[in-house]
Design a protein around this motif. Structure first.
Motif, mmCIF file in Angstrom:
data_model
loop_
_atom_site.group_PDB
_atom_site.id
_atom_site.type_symbol
_atom_site.label_atom_id
_atom_site.label_comp_id
_atom_site.label_asym_id
_atom_site.label_seq_id
_atom_site.Cartn_x
_atom_site.Cartn_y
_atom_site.Cartn_z
ATOM 1 N N GLN A 1 4.800 -13.075 -3.630
ATOM 2 C CA GLN A 1 5.874 -12.191 -3.189
ATOM 3 C C GLN A 1 5.374 -11.154 -2.193
ATOM 4 O O GLN A 1 6.145 -10.654 -1.351
ATOM 5 C CB GLN A 1 6.537 -11.512 -4.387
ATOM 6 C CG GLN A 1 7.813 -10.755 -4.062
ATOM 7 C CD GLN A 1 8.890 -11.640 -3.459
ATOM 8 O OE1 GLN A 1 8.883 -12.859 -3.661
ATOM 9 N NE2 GLN A 1 9.813 -11.045 -2.717
ATOM 10 N N ILE A 2 4.094 -10.795 -2.268
ATOM 11 C CA ILE A 2 3.515 -9.856 -1.300
ATOM 12 C C ILE A 2 3.603 -10.449 0.098
ATOM 13 O O ILE A 2 4.085 -9.804 1.036
ATOM 14 C CB ILE A 2 2.060 -9.530 -1.694
ATOM 15 C CG1 ILE A 2 2.025 -8.790 -3.028
ATOM 16 C CG2 ILE A 2 1.367 -8.722 -0.591
ATOM 17 C CD1 ILE A 2 0.633 -8.637 -3.607
ATOM 18 N N SER A 3 3.162 -11.684 0.233
ATOM 19 C CA SER A 3 3.238 -12.357 1.535
ATOM 20 C C SER A 3 4.678 -12.587 1.966
ATOM 21 O O SER A 3 5.013 -12.460 3.152
ATOM 22 C CB SER A 3 2.485 -13.695 1.485
ATOM 23 O OG SER A 3 1.092 -13.494 1.376
ATOM 24 N N ASN A 4 5.541 -12.918 1.008
ATOM 25 C CA ASN A 4 6.953 -13.149 1.343
ATOM 26 C C ASN A 4 7.574 -11.928 2.024
ATOM 27 O O ASN A 4 8.270 -12.048 3.046
ATOM 28 C CB ASN A 4 7.754 -13.478 0.084
ATOM 29 C CG ASN A 4 7.410 -14.842 -0.492
ATOM 30 O OD1 ASN A 4 6.808 -15.673 0.187
ATOM 31 N ND2 ASN A 4 7.783 -15.078 -1.741
ATOM 32 N N ASN A 5 7.340 -10.736 1.464
ATOM 33 C CA ASN A 5 7.961 -9.539 2.027
ATOM 34 C C ASN A 5 7.353 -9.158 3.365
ATOM 35 O O ASN A 5 8.054 -8.668 4.262
ATOM 36 C CB ASN A 5 7.866 -8.388 1.029
ATOM 37 C CG ASN A 5 8.993 -8.415 0.019
ATOM 38 O OD1 ASN A 5 9.729 -9.394 -0.071
ATOM 39 N ND2 ASN A 5 9.152 -7.352 -0.742
ATOM 40 N N ILE A 6 6.052 -9.351 3.525
ATOM 41 C CA ILE A 6 5.420 -9.071 4.825
ATOM 42 C C ILE A 6 6.023 -9.975 5.895
ATOM 43 O O ILE A 6 6.375 -9.515 6.989
ATOM 44 C CB ILE A 6 3.896 -9.276 4.741
ATOM 45 C CG1 ILE A 6 3.262 -8.211 3.844
ATOM 46 C CG2 ILE A 6 3.267 -9.220 6.130
ATOM 47 C CD1 ILE A 6 1.793 -8.442 3.546
ATOM 48 N N LYS A 7 6.158 -11.253 5.583
ATOM 49 C CA LYS A 7 6.716 -12.202 6.553
ATOM 50 C C LYS A 7 8.158 -11.861 6.904
ATOM 51 O O LYS A 7 8.580 -11.994 8.067
ATOM 52 C CB LYS A 7 6.619 -13.621 6.002
ATOM 53 C CG LYS A 7 5.193 -14.148 5.940
ATOM 54 C CD LYS A 7 5.125 -15.486 5.209
ATOM 55 C CE LYS A 7 3.687 -15.974 5.094
ATOM 56 N NZ LYS A 7 3.589 -17.222 4.299
ATOM 57 N N ALA B 1 -2.334 -9.475 0.871
ATOM 58 C CA ALA B 1 -1.666 -8.866 2.024
ATOM 59 C C ALA B 1 -2.379 -9.204 3.326
ATOM 60 O O ALA B 1 -1.740 -9.510 4.345
ATOM 61 C CB ALA B 1 -1.588 -7.355 1.834
ATOM 62 N N LEU B 2 -3.705 -9.178 3.303
ATOM 63 C CA LEU B 2 -4.476 -9.390 4.531
ATOM 64 C C LEU B 2 -4.470 -10.834 5.007
ATOM 65 O O LEU B 2 -4.953 -11.128 6.110
ATOM 66 C CB LEU B 2 -5.912 -8.906 4.330
ATOM 67 C CG LEU B 2 -6.072 -7.374 4.298
ATOM 68 C CD1 LEU B 2 -7.446 -6.983 3.791
ATOM 69 C CD2 LEU B 2 -5.819 -6.777 5.683
ATOM 70 N N LYS B 3 -3.916 -11.737 4.221
ATOM 71 C CA LYS B 3 -3.751 -13.117 4.691
ATOM 72 C C LYS B 3 -2.731 -13.204 5.820
ATOM 73 O O LYS B 3 -2.621 -14.225 6.493
ATOM 74 C CB LYS B 3 -3.278 -14.011 3.545
ATOM 75 C CG LYS B 3 -4.298 -14.223 2.437
ATOM 76 C CD LYS B 3 -3.674 -15.072 1.336
ATOM 77 C CE LYS B 3 -4.627 -15.282 0.156
ATOM 78 N NZ LYS B 3 -3.969 -16.068 -0.930
ATOM 79 N N ASN B 4 -1.972 -12.126 6.020
ATOM 80 C CA ASN B 4 -0.801 -12.169 6.897
ATOM 81 C C ASN B 4 -0.986 -11.416 8.213
ATOM 82 O O ASN B 4 -0.012 -10.980 8.821
ATOM 83 C CB ASN B 4 0.402 -11.610 6.140
ATOM 84 C CG ASN B 4 0.742 -12.424 4.906
ATOM 85 O OD1 ASN B 4 1.374 -13.464 5.001
ATOM 86 N ND2 ASN B 4 0.302 -11.960 3.742
ATOM 87 N N ASP B 5 -2.241 -11.261 8.660
ATOM 88 C CA ASP B 5 -2.533 -10.612 9.932
ATOM 89 C C ASP B 5 -1.883 -9.229 10.010
ATOM 90 O O ASP B 5 -1.061 -8.939 10.870
ATOM 91 C CB ASP B 5 -2.063 -11.488 11.106
ATOM 92 C CG ASP B 5 -2.488 -10.920 12.456
ATOM 93 O OD1 ASP B 5 -3.508 -10.213 12.514
ATOM 94 O OD2 ASP B 5 -1.776 -11.187 13.454
ATOM 95 N N ILE B 6 -2.281 -8.379 9.069
ATOM 96 C CA ILE B 6 -1.738 -7.033 9.022
ATOM 97 C C ILE B 6 -2.871 -6.017 9.140
ATOM 98 O O ILE B 6 -4.034 -6.383 9.329
ATOM 99 C CB ILE B 6 -0.952 -6.778 7.720
ATOM 100 C CG1 ILE B 6 -1.895 -6.835 6.503
ATOM 101 C CG2 ILE B 6 0.201 -7.756 7.585
ATOM 102 C CD1 ILE B 6 -1.319 -6.220 5.258
ATOM 103 N N HIS B 7 -2.522 -4.749 9.002
ATOM 104 C CA HIS B 7 -3.478 -3.669 9.146
ATOM 105 C C HIS B 7 -3.384 -2.751 7.919
ATOM 106 O O HIS B 7 -2.568 -2.969 7.026
ATOM 107 C CB HIS B 7 -3.205 -2.909 10.446
ATOM 108 C CG HIS B 7 -3.074 -3.832 11.619
ATOM 109 N ND1 HIS B 7 -4.153 -4.332 12.300
ATOM 110 C CD2 HIS B 7 -1.965 -4.388 12.208
ATOM 111 C CE1 HIS B 7 -3.732 -5.143 13.264
ATOM 112 N NE2 HIS B 7 -2.413 -5.200 13.222
ATOM 113 N N ILE B 8 -4.231 -1.729 7.880
ATOM 114 C CA ILE B 8 -4.383 -0.903 6.689
ATOM 115 C C ILE B 8 -4.085 0.560 7.016
ATOM 116 O O ILE B 8 -4.475 1.068 8.061
ATOM 117 C CB ILE B 8 -5.823 -1.009 6.141
ATOM 118 C CG1 ILE B 8 -6.121 -2.443 5.708
ATOM 119 C CG2 ILE B 8 -6.052 -0.040 4.991
ATOM 120 C CD1 ILE B 8 -5.301 -2.905 4.534
ATOM 121 N N GLU B 9 -3.392 1.232 6.086
ATOM 122 C CA GLU B 9 -3.217 2.683 6.166
ATOM 123 C C GLU B 9 -3.866 3.298 4.940
ATOM 124 O O GLU B 9 -3.658 2.842 3.812
ATOM 125 C CB GLU B 9 -1.728 3.040 6.209
ATOM 126 C CG GLU B 9 -1.467 4.529 6.393
ATOM 127 C CD GLU B 9 -1.117 5.252 5.078
ATOM 128 O OE1 GLU B 9 -1.112 6.495 5.068
ATOM 129 O OE2 GLU B 9 -0.870 4.550 4.080
#
Length: 465
Positions: free
Chosen positions: A52-58, A95-103
């Motif tokens: 679900q983490i990846s689902n929402n990022i996508k 989360a990082l599987k989805n080509d994202i960044h970190i805050e």
């Protein structure tokens, strides 16, 4: 007469829903047989459904891409995950599987970033946006990251002194952002957020401290309001004020090219939840473009920092109803085998509501109840469900075990509840299960942490060395 629990849900909400379905008289969550989970691991338990983490990022990436294409928006979009929502390794790795960044928001966040870099899960191509009030250790850790050539680490200036502290600690050139101290809603006890620099002071601060500073390049303006991204006159008014600051700052600062609109997307807290994410994103992109066109400045790259939206809907908790206490003619207290104060602290601290449903016995008759936790604290209860002003569950029967689930609990609850530490009245933290899927889509479960034991508490308290 419709008196069964399934009748109540069916006549109150649209059901089934995307993530909630029924198999015989048992609830499924994203196709997961929750009673099978209980039978395998026991209750109480917490779980994290990683996909679900990846689902929402996508979903968010798609919505922003769609809006930018519609409005022919020239800037790029960057999705950042707000780590304070959940620092767990399994969350960050997913989360990082989805080509994202970190805050980040504190010193030890940077230690997590360093670990992720060491493991190859984060690279110098990933932005690390550093928010929060910064003092010695946080400044040092940020400087260490930048000094090790992570040029996409961008500290966000929260107060005037931070720039000088960073200058002293960082060896070469570096980029910064500035956070706007937004004005709070009228009902707040104070007028302006304690975080950031006031609207009227940002351009003067840039001209005084950054413009002639050869080490520092201003790249980002950061905007966030405490109530999150809502379709209210308050939000749109604050966004327009932010855009006015951005366009004024851009005219005197050519290097400024990014606008961080923070986080604050709500997550589903009821089966009746409604929020038009696509409309909100479309309108944000439209307003940014219009404001920049009117000011004759290029549109910025857009950054977001979604925390709860990223991880919240992946989490859940399952309890067993142990016993029913009748305190008078009307009040029936269903006592769970855990504590709300310790496992769902937001339900107690800020009166937050989560989706609550029975896991089994959907074809049994229902009754109105209150839910009580195991601690001896009078505040350890959960007494109303969103849009219903009461809790209804299948009737208690000592010979028919009843299990209840709370859903979309994945953000903040472990850290606020003091994961791994002492719990109120020494009620143990429940076991935590990770749920994933293999390449064929089959469900995989794994015990992440067992339930706390008496030995765990005695060691923390100093009785066992």
């Amino acid at each position: 007469m419709k008196t069964k629990y399934i009748d109540l849900i069916d006549q109150t909400y649209y059901f089934p829903q995307e993530e909630f379905t029924l198999e015989e008289d048992k609830l499924r969550f994203h196709g997961i047989d929750l009673m099978e989970l209980v039978e395998q691991y026991g209750a109480p338990l917490k779980f994290t459904y990683l996909p679900q983490i990846s689902n929402n990022i996508k979903k968010a990436k798609y919505w922003f891409k769609k809006a930018m294409e519609k409005h022919q928006y020239k800037g790029a979009y960057q999705y950042c995950y707000c780590t304070k929502s959940s620092h767990f390794e399994h969350v960050l790795s997913e989360a990082l599987k989805n080509d994202i960044h970190i805050e980040t928001s504190s010193a030890f966040d940077i230690d997590i970033v360093k670990n992720l870099i060491k493991e190859g899960k984060l690279s110098k191509d990933n932005y690390v946006i550093c928010n929060g009030f910064k003092r010695d250790q946080y400044i040092k850790n940020i400087a260490d990251l930048i000094n090790s050539s992570h040029k996409k680490c961008i500290p966000i200036i929260d107060n005037y002194e931070e720039l000088n502290l960073l200058n002293e600690a960082i060896h070469g050139n570096y980029n910064v952002g500035i956070r706007i101290a937004s004005e709070e809603e009228p009902k707040f006890e104070f007028y302006t957020s304690r975080l950031g620099i006031g609207y009227k002071n940002i351009v003067p601060f840039y001209e005084r401290e950054i413009e002639e500073n050869e080490k520092v390049t201003l790249k980002m303006l950061h905007f966030f309001i405490n109530t999150g991204i809502r379709d209210t006159s308050y939000y749109w008014n604050e966004l327009l004020k932010c855009l006015k600051v951005y366009t004024e700052l851009k005219k005197v600062c050519p290097t400024l090219d990014s606008l961080n609109i923070g986080g604050g997307f709500p997550i589903k807290n009821s089966l009746a939840f409604e929020y038009d994410y696509e409309y909100i994103i479309d309108e944000i992109i439209n307003q940014i473009k219009v404001a920049c066109e009117e000011a004759d400045v290029p549109v910025p790259n857009i950054f977001t920092e979604f925390g709860s939206f990223t991880v919240g809907e992946s989490g859940g908790a399952i309890y067993e109803v142990l016993y029913q206490k009748r305190q008078n003619d009307r009040e029936k207290w269903n006592m769970i085998n855990s504590s709300f104060i310790t496992t769902l602290p937001d339900s107690w601290a800020i009166n937050k509501r989560f989706i609550m449903l029975s896991i089994n016995r959907w074809f049994d008759e229902y009754e109105r109840v209150l839910l009580g936790g195991l601690t001896c604290d009078s505040d350890d209860y959960y007494n109303s469900e969103q849009n219903m002003n009461a809790i209804y569950l299948p009737k208690f029967n000592i010979n028919k075990p009843l299990y209840i689930g709370f859903f979309n609990t994945g953000a903040y609850q472990e850290s606020i509840g003091g994961y791994g530490g002492l719990q109120h009245c020494l009620i143990p933290s429940p076991k935590h299960i990770l749920i994933d899927r293999d390449e064929e889509g089959n469900i995989i479960t794994k015990l992440f942490s067992p339930q706390q034991t008496a030995e765990d508490f005695l060691k923390i308290l100093g009785y066992n060395e």
